[in-house]
Design an enzyme around this catalytic site. Structure first.
Site, PDB file in Angstrom:
ATOM      1  N   TYR A  26       0.824  -1.219   0.000  1.00 32.74           N
ATOM      2  CA  TYR A  26       0.000   0.000   0.000  1.00 32.74           C
ATOM      3  C   TYR A  26       0.857   1.267   0.000  1.00 32.74           C
ATOM      4  O   TYR A  26       0.613   2.205   0.754  1.00 32.74           O
ATOM      5  CB  TYR A  26      -0.948   0.011   1.211  1.00 32.74           C
ATOM      6  CG  TYR A  26      -1.759  -1.257   1.327  1.00 32.74           C
ATOM      7  CD1 TYR A  26      -2.759  -1.536   0.403  1.00 32.74           C
ATOM      8  CD2 TYR A  26      -1.523  -2.179   2.342  1.00 32.74           C
ATOM      9  CE1 TYR A  26      -3.494  -2.711   0.483  1.00 32.74           C
ATOM     10  CE2 TYR A  26      -2.257  -3.352   2.423  1.00 32.74           C
ATOM     11  CZ  TYR A  26      -3.233  -3.612   1.494  1.00 32.74           C
ATOM     12  OH  TYR A  26      -3.956  -4.759   1.583  1.00 32.74           O
ATOM     13  N   TYR A 153     -12.770  -7.781   6.285  1.00 32.09           N
ATOM     14  CA  TYR A 153     -11.584  -7.841   5.419  1.00 32.09           C
ATOM     15  C   TYR A 153     -11.175  -9.301   5.269  1.00 32.09           C
ATOM     16  O   TYR A 153     -11.060 -10.014   6.271  1.00 32.09           O
ATOM     17  CB  TYR A 153     -10.411  -7.030   6.009  1.00 32.09           C
ATOM     18  CG  TYR A 153      -9.161  -7.187   5.182  1.00 32.09           C
ATOM     19  CD1 TYR A 153      -8.922  -6.354   4.093  1.00 32.09           C
ATOM     20  CD2 TYR A 153      -8.240  -8.184   5.456  1.00 32.09           C
ATOM     21  CE1 TYR A 153      -7.799  -6.528   3.298  1.00 32.09           C
ATOM     22  CE2 TYR A 153      -7.107  -8.367   4.668  1.00 32.09           C
ATOM     23  CZ  TYR A 153      -6.900  -7.535   3.595  1.00 32.09           C
ATOM     24  OH  TYR A 153      -5.785  -7.717   2.811  1.00 32.09           O
ATOM     25  N   LYS A 283      -1.614 -16.709   9.025  1.00 32.84           N
ATOM     26  CA  LYS A 283      -0.758 -15.828   9.830  1.00 32.84           C
ATOM     27  C   LYS A 283       0.095 -16.539  10.890  1.00 32.84           C
ATOM     28  O   LYS A 283       1.239 -16.879  10.630  1.00 32.84           O
ATOM     29  CB  LYS A 283      -1.621 -14.745  10.493  1.00 32.84           C
ATOM     30  CG  LYS A 283      -2.147 -13.715   9.486  1.00 32.84           C
ATOM     31  CD  LYS A 283      -2.779 -12.561  10.201  1.00 32.84           C
ATOM     32  CE  LYS A 283      -3.388 -11.542   9.273  1.00 32.84           C
ATOM     33  NZ  LYS A 283      -2.408 -10.672   8.626  1.00 32.84           N
TER      34      LYS A 283
HETATM   35  N1  PMP Z   1      -8.328 -12.681   6.252  1.00 30.40           N
HETATM   36  C1  PMP Z   1      -8.082 -11.889   7.307  1.00 30.40           C
HETATM   37  C2  PMP Z   1      -9.102 -11.802   8.401  1.00 30.40           C
HETATM   38  C3  PMP Z   1      -6.903 -11.159   7.381  1.00 30.40           C
HETATM   39  O1  PMP Z   1      -6.684 -10.354   8.430  1.00 30.40           O
HETATM   40  C4  PMP Z   1      -5.956 -11.273   6.337  1.00 30.40           C
HETATM   41  C5  PMP Z   1      -4.646 -10.503   6.343  1.00 30.40           C
HETATM   42  N2  PMP Z   1      -4.595  -9.365   7.089  1.00 30.40           N
HETATM   43  C6  PMP Z   1      -6.243 -12.121   5.272  1.00 30.40           C
HETATM   44  C7  PMP Z   1      -7.432 -12.812   5.248  1.00 30.40           C
HETATM   45  C8  PMP Z   1      -5.275 -12.287   4.132  1.00 30.40           C
HETATM   46  O2  PMP Z   1      -4.147 -12.983   4.533  1.00 30.40           O
HETATM   47  P1  PMP Z   1      -2.783 -12.870   3.705  1.00 30.40           P
HETATM   48  O3  PMP Z   1      -2.318 -11.472   3.864  1.00 30.40           O
HETATM   49  O4  PMP Z   1      -1.886 -13.884   4.368  1.00 30.40           O
HETATM   50  O5  PMP Z   1      -3.101 -13.228   2.301  1.00 30.40           O
END
Ligand code: PMP
Length: 438
Positions: A26, A153, A283
């Protein structure tokens, strides 16, 4: 050396090249924000190239739950890399993947029986959506819509973007490419607030109007992360599960941010004592070492998918079940299995309960909220990123706000002294008008 870098010249990193040629998340290529070169990281500290040590309040986007450079995770990586770093998963299996899936199923809600491993959180979400679509296809119904929540998100890939809040994200930018789904209002009642059944009115209405088109409801259980760091009431989640049961819809729980202890429970769904039909984990799964994610589902969903026309689930990424990532994830889950995280997260939560309310005395602060190892300070105006980031670094901490939100999600191993540093740094910025847009 770039004059964009508010750091000393004492660095091996070619910052000028970085600024001119490398895209950071970003971030503009035209007027890039400062990037701070990091040399190493240890425990809860990130060590800059110039020797400064920063207390990490971010767990590298919520993943480094056991801290950096952990001996058990390092050892797992070293042991595995001497055997094989990678081997394809089609027609081949191996102990790291089998052990990991056993461990995941042993901690996940008991109705989940099948694991699909993938590369990243966004891909795990794509997989979950495809599973739901194929499930309905197998049942002879063409359902092409998902119901998602405002302020949700779910990632950066196309399907994940399409179920992410349309106003808060890239929807307008990708109009015409993103499928249109049904969105319900974000849950309006906070985790600790008095429950009111009317909080479910909008989603009940949306489901009643669209249920014949909807394949699944997708949400982040209890904490909506990157779409606003909102912490909502468990009864909302209970109500959504009941709606899914009433109308025969699948429930996808995206626990990529909330899973593996972050909210004080192994999975946030446990706050509401519900089980999803499909669960996404990412994560923290490898303790923040390497990228890996998993999508879990029930035998009913898995078997229905595979009894359909295709005869299998149509997805197979190159690095699926990567042995190196699985080995590190096994070590990370072994650390969680000691149960130490429960007291650690509880201590962080009590610390937030004691300290965050005092920040509301600042005129600039609209609200504070917390749950488990998540502490949020919502300002009235957006931060001034360049200035606030430098202020945090100068105060010896790594906190990366977005919009109006300054939040901390530290490694579970953090102690009170380091938490004090994080809160003091936030206090300092709240006193500075240049850290916020007017
Ligand atoms: N779902 C949620 C709830 C997230 O917080 C995130 C990343 N912040 C993602 C999906 C996407 O994961 P990644 O960045 O490992 O693709």
């Amino acid at each position: 050396m770039s004059n964009n870098c508010a750091i000393s010249n004492n660095t091996n990193v070619d910052l000028d090249f970085d600024r001119k040629h490398i895209w950071h998340p970003y971030t503009s290529t035209v007027s890039p924000l400062t990037c701070y070169p990091v040399e190493s990281a240890q425990g809860v500290e990130i060590v800059l190239e110039d020797g400064r040590k920063l207390v990490d309040g971010m767990s590298s986007w919520w993943s480094t739950i056991h801290g950096y450079n952990h001996p058990a995770l390092n050892q797992a990586a070293k042991n595995q890399i001497d055997k094989m770093s990678h081997v394809m998963f089609g027609g081949i299996t191996h102990k790291p993947a089998v052990d990991l899936c056993q461990k995941l199923l042993s901690i996940a809600p008991s109705s989940l029986n099948h694991v699909f491993l993938s590369d990243s959180g966004s891909v795990a979400v794509e997989v979950s959506l495809k599973m739901a679509l194929q499930y309905w296809h197998s049942k002879g119904e063409k359902r092409s819509k998902f119901l998602a929540l405002r302020n949700g998100y779910h990632g950066d890939t196309f399907a994940a973007m399409s179920v992410t809040d349309p106003d808060n994200s890239m929807h307008s930018l990708y109009k015409g490419f993103l499928p249109q789904h049904v969105f319900s209002q974000a849950p309006s009642i906070g985790f600790y607030q008095q429950w009111d059944e009317s909080c479910l009115d909008d989603i009940k209405h949306q489901v009643a109007s669209h249920h014949t088109d909807i394949a699944a409801i997708i949400l982040e259980p209890i904490v909506q992360g990157a779409g606003g760091m909102r912490i909502y009431h468990p009864n909302y989640l209970k109500g959504v599960r009941a709606l899914c049961d009433q109308y025969g819809l699948l429930l996808i729980a995206d626990e990529i941010a909330t899973g593996l202890g972050r909210t004080g429970k192994m999975f946030a769904c446990e706050h509401a004592e519900i089980e999803p039909d499909i669960l996404c984990i990412g994560k923290a799964i490898t303790g923040g070492y390497v990228t890996l994610a998993a999508t879990l589902t029930t035998s009913h969903v898995a078997n229905t998918v595979c009894e359909g026309e295709a005869g299998c689930f149509m997805h197979g990424p190159t690095f699926m079940g990567n042995p190196l990532a699985c080995s590190i994830a096994n070590a990370s889950l072994d650390l969680l299995a000691t149960g130490e995280w429960i007291q650690q997260v509880r201590n962080i939560e009590s610390y937030f309960a004691k300290t965050l309310p005092s920040l509301t005395k600042y005129e600039r602060v609209k609200e504070v909220r917390w749950l488990g190892a998540i502490g949020v300070v919502e300002a009235r105006t957006p931060v001034n990123m360049e200035t606030i980031q430098k202020a945090f670094v100068d105060a010896g901490v790594w906190i990366r706000p977005f919009g109006k939100l300054i939040y901390i999600m530290p490694p579970y191993i953090i102690d009170t002294h380091s938490l004090d540093k994080l809160i003091e740094a936030i206090r300092l910025t709240l006193d500075r008008s240049d850290c916020f847009q007017s």
